[in-house]
Design an enzyme around this catalytic site. Sequence first.
Site, mmCIF file in Angstrom:
data_model
loop_
_atom_site.group_PDB
_atom_site.id
_atom_site.type_symbol
_atom_site.label_atom_id
_atom_site.label_comp_id
_atom_site.label_asym_id
_atom_site.label_seq_id
_atom_site.Cartn_x
_atom_site.Cartn_y
_atom_site.Cartn_z
ATOM 1 N N ASP A 292 0.767 -1.240 0.000
ATOM 2 C CA ASP A 292 0.000 0.000 0.000
ATOM 3 C C ASP A 292 0.802 1.296 0.000
ATOM 4 O O ASP A 292 0.579 2.177 -0.819
ATOM 5 C CB ASP A 292 -0.941 0.032 1.208
ATOM 6 C CG ASP A 292 -1.793 -1.225 1.306
ATOM 7 O OD1 ASP A 292 -1.627 -2.144 0.487
ATOM 8 O OD2 ASP A 292 -2.638 -1.278 2.205
ATOM 9 N N GLU B 260 2.699 -9.938 11.169
ATOM 10 C CA GLU B 260 2.477 -9.448 9.810
ATOM 11 C C GLU B 260 3.801 -9.081 9.143
ATOM 12 O O GLU B 260 4.033 -9.396 7.972
ATOM 13 C CB GLU B 260 1.542 -8.241 9.853
ATOM 14 C CG GLU B 260 1.083 -7.758 8.494
ATOM 15 C CD GLU B 260 0.068 -6.628 8.604
ATOM 16 O OE1 GLU B 260 -0.467 -6.229 7.543
ATOM 17 O OE2 GLU B 260 -0.191 -6.130 9.721
#
Length: 444
Positions: free
Chosen positions: A177, A411
């Site tokens: 992103d 993550e």
Amino acid sequence: MSEPVVIDPEALIEQAKAVLRANDVNGIFVKPGTYQYPHQWNWDAALVALGLSHFDRPRAEQEIRSLLKGQWKDGMLPHVVYHNGASDYFPTPDFWQIERSPNAPEGVLTSGIVQPPLLATCVRLMHERAPDREASLAFVREIYPALYRWHRWLRTARDPENTGLVAIVHPWESGTDNAARFVEPMIRVIPTRVPAYQRKDFLHVREDERPIQAEYQRFIYLIDLFRQWGYDQETIYARSPFLVQDTLFNALMYRAQRDLRALAAELGEPTEEFDEWLATTRYAYNARLWSEEHGLYFAYDLRARRVLEENGCATFIPLFAGLASERQARRLVEEHLLNPEEYAPDGTRYYVPSQAKNNLFFEPRRYWRGPVWIIINWMVMEGLRRYGYHELAETIRQHSLELVQKSGFMEYYDPRDGTGCGATGFSWTAALTIEMLAGQPVPA
């Protein structure tokens, strides 16, 4: 010098299985993380299925079927499928307003943008090692039409000029992103009217590990434009202020089309269209995205008509795809991946930082600006094997497993000391841990 972390493969596999089971939502889909991501994401689901296939193949196949339920009528496979409706995650399903499009699926809530097409690659990996090839081929035959429609949509809706490179219209479509390669094109996205919204990502993750507010505002502004245009792809391609031919996305598309072609051939389906796609993409990728001056692959900004010269981990994904020549691979590895000022451990401990360390935008704990991601490590590792760098590939595999053993299934990780960052109980970290410990090398 810190003490080496002792890796217990059997225990790590069992812990990874436990994460996938804990994140399973009613046998329908596996959510990407314990709290942060409560729905089904496109490329996460592909990797989850890959991990599940090692110990529960029926459940792996169900994961893919669930994802494909969100496919739009025109073939688009969205980046999020909201099987379980609303949650404390933003954007909520109603924020996307997909009902404005005649192509939106009926009875299924989804987002209105895409993610990297990793699914066909994971399906082929699952098929190549299936213990029952006949049963596996039956599953491939079942889902092949949806996979084909997905790839054909990409080649038409996102490359209407048939250049060989597809464009992304939102940074979220890249899967990376807030990567630094998008800073320049996003600066030119001037939000004139941003709908009311409330970020929810800070509920579960530290603010300094997430994209900054100025970036997020632009993310939402782009979604609002797409809503206003009814998700009409011709309009979006023609008018979106963000239009980028991305290094990572196109490399994964090329790789997935190679894998889809192999599956098509085994099914007895036509392959001529794939051959044309592969040839045009291979030529365009190296003609437009390779920089001979820098020895790196860079994304291309279609709006500004210029190369985005930012050195980040996406430059190595062509190795995974098999797009680089032997000479290009050598430059990528020897000039950059092994360079201690950029990616090799020196001031850091672990491969592969998501941003070159000598880059102005390097932040070791902020999302895609520096942390180590296991998905990138896996792709780089397999790419290195493809080009004969087996020792370096094994180093990256060991670093990946050490990070998980040390800090859990996170993550992403701080490359300096391995501290876990972002969402906890992260499913693709678990799935790829199983893949790295029990999987087979990526087929050529």
